[in-house]
Design a protein around this motif. Structure first.
Motif, PDB file in Angstrom:
ATOM      1  N   VAL A 162      -2.784   5.519 -14.951  1.00 42.59           N
ATOM      2  CA  VAL A 162      -2.317   6.916 -14.679  1.00 42.59           C
ATOM      3  C   VAL A 162      -2.055   7.754 -15.773  1.00 42.59           C
ATOM      4  CG1 VAL A 162      -0.286   8.069 -13.502  1.00 42.59           C
ATOM      5  CG2 VAL A 162      -1.179   6.302 -12.385  1.00 42.59           C
ATOM      6  N   ILE A 163      -1.524   7.219 -16.711  1.00 40.20           N
ATOM      7  CA  ILE A 163      -1.263   8.227 -17.882  1.00 40.20           C
ATOM      8  C   ILE A 163      -2.703   8.434 -18.684  1.00 40.20           C
ATOM      9  CG2 ILE A 163      -0.307   8.093 -20.213  1.00 40.20           C
ATOM     10  CD1 ILE A 163       1.728   6.038 -19.079  1.00 40.20           C
ATOM     11  N   LEU A 164      -3.597   7.423 -18.593  1.00 42.77           N
ATOM     12  CA  LEU A 164      -5.217   7.681 -19.394  1.00 42.77           C
ATOM     13  C   LEU A 164      -5.638   8.810 -18.468  1.00 42.77           C
ATOM     14  CD1 LEU A 164      -5.915   3.904 -19.926  1.00 42.77           C
ATOM     15  CD2 LEU A 164      -5.641   5.846 -21.687  1.00 42.77           C
ATOM     16  N   LEU A 165      -5.682   8.436 -17.080  1.00 40.48           N
ATOM     17  CA  LEU A 165      -6.644   9.416 -16.361  1.00 40.48           C
ATOM     18  C   LEU A 165      -6.151  10.951 -16.466  1.00 40.48           C
ATOM     19  CD1 LEU A 165      -8.774   9.924 -14.308  1.00 40.48           C
ATOM     20  CD2 LEU A 165      -7.595   9.287 -12.315  1.00 40.48           C
ATOM     21  N   ILE A 166      -4.599  10.941 -15.851  1.00 37.18           N
ATOM     22  CA  ILE A 166      -4.253  12.172 -15.586  1.00 37.18           C
ATOM     23  C   ILE A 166      -3.561  12.898 -16.758  1.00 37.18           C
ATOM     24  CG2 ILE A 166      -2.223  13.468 -14.209  1.00 37.18           C
ATOM     25  CD1 ILE A 166      -2.636  10.902 -12.202  1.00 37.18           C
ATOM     26  N   TYR A 167      -2.940  12.259 -17.709  1.00 35.11           N
ATOM     27  CA  TYR A 167      -2.289  12.947 -18.959  1.00 35.11           C
ATOM     28  C   TYR A 167      -3.530  13.194 -19.886  1.00 35.11           C
ATOM     29  CZ  TYR A 167       0.851  14.229 -22.306  1.00 35.11           C
ATOM     30  OH  TYR A 167       1.519  15.243 -23.401  1.00 35.11           O
ATOM     31  N   PHE A 168      -4.277  12.149 -20.297  1.00 35.02           N
ATOM     32  CA  PHE A 168      -5.099  12.206 -21.357  1.00 35.02           C
ATOM     33  C   PHE A 168      -6.571  12.489 -20.813  1.00 35.02           C
ATOM     34  CE2 PHE A 168      -1.635   9.588 -23.550  1.00 35.02           C
ATOM     35  CZ  PHE A 168      -1.703  10.506 -24.561  1.00 35.02           C
ATOM     36  N   ASN A 169      -6.949  12.618 -19.411  1.00 34.96           N
ATOM     37  CA  ASN A 169      -8.247  12.935 -18.973  1.00 34.96           C
ATOM     38  C   ASN A 169      -9.305  11.873 -19.439  1.00 34.96           C
ATOM     39  OD1 ASN A 169      -9.965  14.289 -17.500  1.00 34.96           O
ATOM     40  ND2 ASN A 169     -10.557  15.692 -19.211  1.00 34.96           N
ATOM     41  N   LYS A 170      -8.712  10.583 -19.731  1.00 36.25           N
ATOM     42  CA  LYS A 170      -9.645   9.690 -19.676  1.00 36.25           C
ATOM     43  C   LYS A 170     -10.284   8.839 -18.532  1.00 36.25           C
ATOM     44  CE  LYS A 170      -8.554   8.373 -24.572  1.00 36.25           C
ATOM     45  NZ  LYS A 170     -10.128   8.182 -25.409  1.00 36.25           N
ATOM     46  N   PRO A 171     -11.427   8.284 -18.651  1.00 39.51           N
ATOM     47  CA  PRO A 171     -11.855   7.721 -17.271  1.00 39.51           C
ATOM     48  C   PRO A 171     -11.466   6.245 -16.893  1.00 39.51           C
ATOM     49  CG  PRO A 171     -13.503   7.439 -19.113  1.00 39.51           C
ATOM     50  CD  PRO A 171     -12.416   8.159 -19.499  1.00 39.51           C
ATOM     51  N   SER A 172     -10.229   6.311 -16.353  1.00 39.83           N
ATOM     52  CA  SER A 172      -9.611   5.106 -15.637  1.00 39.83           C
ATOM     53  C   SER A 172      -9.363   5.402 -14.341  1.00 39.83           C
ATOM     54  CB  SER A 172      -8.488   4.523 -16.696  1.00 39.83           C
ATOM     55  OG  SER A 172      -8.225   3.392 -16.206  1.00 39.83           O
ATOM     56  N   PHE A 173      -9.173   4.321 -13.510  1.00 38.24           N
ATOM     57  CA  PHE A 173      -9.003   4.762 -12.143  1.00 38.24           C
ATOM     58  C   PHE A 173      -7.583   3.663 -11.616  1.00 38.24           C
ATOM     59  CE2 PHE A 173      -9.184   4.263  -7.573  1.00 38.24           C
ATOM     60  CZ  PHE A 173      -9.614   5.472  -7.382  1.00 38.24           C
ATOM     61  N   PRO A 174      -6.476   4.352 -11.558  1.00 38.90           N
ATOM     62  CA  PRO A 174      -5.023   3.664 -11.272  1.00 38.90           C
ATOM     63  C   PRO A 174      -5.205   3.222  -9.769  1.00 38.90           C
ATOM     64  CG  PRO A 174      -4.466   5.964 -11.888  1.00 38.90           C
ATOM     65  CD  PRO A 174      -6.219   5.933 -11.732  1.00 38.90           C
ATOM     66  N   VAL A 175      -4.941   1.868  -9.586  1.00 42.01           N
ATOM     67  CA  VAL A 175      -4.562   1.333  -8.196  1.00 42.01           C
ATOM     68  C   VAL A 175      -3.444   1.024  -7.593  1.00 42.01           C
ATOM     69  CG1 VAL A 175      -5.464  -0.766  -6.904  1.00 42.01           C
ATOM     70  CG2 VAL A 175      -6.963   0.206  -8.829  1.00 42.01           C
ATOM     71  N   ASP A 176      -2.804   1.825  -6.771  1.00 40.53           N
ATOM     72  CA  ASP A 176      -1.465   1.305  -6.302  1.00 40.53           C
ATOM     73  C   ASP A 176      -1.589   0.669  -4.856  1.00 40.53           C
ATOM     74  OD1 ASP A 176      -2.669   3.291  -4.319  1.00 40.53           O
ATOM     75  OD2 ASP A 176      -0.380   4.154  -4.023  1.00 40.53           O
ATOM     76  N   THR A 177      -0.457   0.330  -4.235  1.00 34.78           N
ATOM     77  CA  THR A 177      -0.464  -0.487  -3.151  1.00 34.78           C
ATOM     78  C   THR A 177      -1.470  -0.124  -2.006  1.00 34.78           C
ATOM     79  OG1 THR A 177       1.351   0.590  -2.432  1.00 34.78           O
ATOM     80  CG2 THR A 177       1.639  -1.426  -3.576  1.00 34.78           C
ATOM     81  N   HIS A 214      -8.495   9.309  -6.023  1.00 32.72           N
ATOM     82  CA  HIS A 214      -7.105   8.430  -6.232  1.00 32.72           C
ATOM     83  C   HIS A 214      -5.941   9.182  -5.245  1.00 32.72           C
ATOM     84  CE1 HIS A 214      -3.539   6.583  -8.233  1.00 32.72           C
ATOM     85  NE2 HIS A 214      -3.159   7.833  -8.212  1.00 32.72           N
ATOM     86  N   ILE A 215      -6.058  10.316  -5.154  1.00 34.22           N
ATOM     87  CA  ILE A 215      -5.007  11.195  -4.592  1.00 34.22           C
ATOM     88  C   ILE A 215      -5.389  11.006  -3.119  1.00 34.22           C
ATOM     89  CG2 ILE A 215      -4.074  13.402  -3.978  1.00 34.22           C
ATOM     90  CD1 ILE A 215      -2.896  12.579  -6.410  1.00 34.22           C
ATOM     91  N   LEU A 216      -6.739  11.136  -2.757  1.00 34.88           N
ATOM     92  CA  LEU A 216      -7.230  10.969  -1.401  1.00 34.88           C
ATOM     93  C   LEU A 216      -6.942   9.619  -0.631  1.00 34.88           C
ATOM     94  CD1 LEU A 216     -10.669  12.844  -1.520  1.00 34.88           C
ATOM     95  CD2 LEU A 216      -8.843  13.728  -0.376  1.00 34.88           C
ATOM     96  N   LEU A 217      -7.218   8.587  -1.498  1.00 32.95           N
ATOM     97  CA  LEU A 217      -6.975   7.286  -1.051  1.00 32.95           C
ATOM     98  C   LEU A 217      -5.541   6.921  -0.690  1.00 32.95           C
ATOM     99  CD1 LEU A 217      -9.136   5.202  -3.038  1.00 32.95           C
ATOM    100  CD2 LEU A 217      -9.502   5.430  -0.798  1.00 32.95           C
ATOM    101  N   ILE A 218      -4.478   7.470  -1.548  1.00 32.35           N
ATOM    102  CA  ILE A 218      -3.155   7.414  -1.471  1.00 32.35           C
ATOM    103  C   ILE A 218      -2.607   7.954  -0.061  1.00 32.35           C
ATOM    104  CG2 ILE A 218      -0.848   7.807  -2.287  1.00 32.35           C
ATOM    105  CD1 ILE A 218      -2.029   7.524  -5.350  1.00 32.35           C
ATOM    106  N   THR A 219      -3.154   9.313   0.039  1.00 33.79           N
ATOM    107  CA  THR A 219      -3.068   9.873   1.177  1.00 33.79           C
ATOM    108  C   THR A 219      -3.220   9.179   2.572  1.00 33.79           C
ATOM    109  OG1 THR A 219      -3.218  12.272  -0.144  1.00 33.79           O
ATOM    110  CG2 THR A 219      -3.008  12.285   2.136  1.00 33.79           C
ATOM    111  N   HIS A 220      -4.509   8.843   2.435  1.00 33.91           N
ATOM    112  CA  HIS A 220      -4.919   8.144   3.638  1.00 33.91           C
ATOM    113  C   HIS A 220      -4.108   6.823   3.801  1.00 33.91           C
ATOM    114  CE1 HIS A 220      -8.164   7.083   6.625  1.00 33.91           C
ATOM    115  NE2 HIS A 220      -8.116   5.906   5.934  1.00 33.91           N
ATOM    116  N   GLY A 221      -3.711   6.240   2.960  1.00 37.25           N
ATOM    117  CA  GLY A 221      -2.886   4.874   2.924  1.00 37.25           C
ATOM    118  C   GLY A 221      -1.608   5.253   3.524  1.00 37.25           C
ATOM    119  N   ARG A 222      -0.736   6.379   3.294  1.00 35.59           N
ATOM    120  CA  ARG A 222       0.237   6.805   3.673  1.00 35.59           C
ATOM    121  C   ARG A 222       0.272   7.280   5.154  1.00 35.59           C
ATOM    122  NH1 ARG A 222       2.252  10.648  -1.344  1.00 35.59           N
ATOM    123  NH2 ARG A 222       2.987   8.981  -2.617  1.00 35.59           N
ATOM    124  N   GLU A 223      -0.804   7.977   5.735  1.00 27.72           N
ATOM    125  CA  GLU A 223      -0.986   8.633   6.826  1.00 27.72           C
ATOM    126  C   GLU A 223      -1.533   7.939   7.789  1.00 27.72           C
ATOM    127  OE1 GLU A 223      -2.137  12.631   6.913  1.00 27.72           O
ATOM    128  OE2 GLU A 223      -0.958  13.213   5.395  1.00 27.72           O
TER     129      GLU A 223
END
Length: 247
Positions: A162-177, A214-223
């Motif tokens: 999350v820090i790499l992708l969103i704060y530093f704009n580096k190409p990494s993909f965070p995976v939550d539950t 990342h945001i779309l998948l989390i939203t889909h998982g929640r809803e």
């Protein structure tokens, strides 16, 4: 795409995930974009700290671990009321432990989080440490930067990504539950580990899409794609889903 090609080959050999490809993922992403075109990023804790200093960003992401963004936002805002915005690590260290614990209680796991937050504050009072950390991450590749972040208190793989992708704009993909669950259901491969799922999305998306998806998948998982009683009949990607096809 040339990103992480070697890792993708390893993943394919491990999981037979080669039947999935960028075209398949693009169709999924297109459906999710249409469904969640009005996602409000302020509903996510990162929306509260996206333009804040690194200390605030890390604290907020740590508060979001294993809890809802709503609880994390409440806990972070409690800290802001006590220690200012941006958060002042000096004031935080001067505070009684009970004050900090009460502030972060909405996020749960407050004993562990208190220890991580205060350990981070001890590091971030040193401006040279902060400058060196930021310069290191900016000037090194994703893997080296990730290893450096993992040395910090309370930082695991997802938080580092999350820090790499969103704060530093580096190409990494965070995976939550949510992302883990959706990917396992799409592929019907329950043995997938964190790194498998991360590399699957990274190799089938453009880096510029990582944050959005990342945001779309989390939203889909929640809803829709919930852990219990998923709403499969209402799912816009159920035709792409092996879990649904086997129901």
């Amino acid at each position: 795409m040339n990103y992480f090609r070697k890792d993708l080959k390893v993943l394919r050999s491990m999981t037979n995930i080669s039947i999935y490809n960028p075209e398949y993922v693009r169709e999924i992403v297109s459906q999710l974009r249409n469904k969640y075109s009005s996602v409000n990023r302020s509903d996510f804790v990162i929306g509260s700290v996206i333009n804040k200093p690194l200390f605030d960003f890390i604290i907020a992401v740590i508060l979001s671990q294993n809890t809802s963004d709503r609880n994390a936002i409440k806990a972070y805002n409690n800290l802001v009321k006590l220690f200012g915005s941006p958060l002042d690590p000096v004031k935080l260290l001067e505070s009684e432990s009970s004050v900090i614990i009460n502030a972060i209680k909405p996020a749960g796991m407050y004993s562990k989080r208190y220890r991580w937050i205060t350990d981070l504050a001890k590091l971030f009072v040193n401006k040279d440490f902060v400058e060196n950390l930021v310069e290191y991450v900016k000037n090194n590749d994703v893997d080296d930067s990730r290893r450096k972040l993992l040395e910090l208190p309370g930082i695991g793989y997802k938080t580092a990504d999350v820090i790499l992708l969103i704060y530093f704009n580096k190409p990494s993909f965070p995976v939550d539950t949510h992302i883990m669950r959706i990917t396992k259901r799409l592929t019907s491969l329950r043995s997938l580990e964190y790194e498998d799922v991360r590399m699957f999305w990274m190799n089938n998306l453009e880096p510029s899409e990582y944050f959005e998806v990342h945001i779309l998948l989390i939203t889909h998982g929640r809803e829709i794609c919930r852990a219990k009683k998923p709403l499969c009949e209402k799912c816009v990607i159920n035709k792409k889903c092996r879990y649904y096809s086997k129901m």
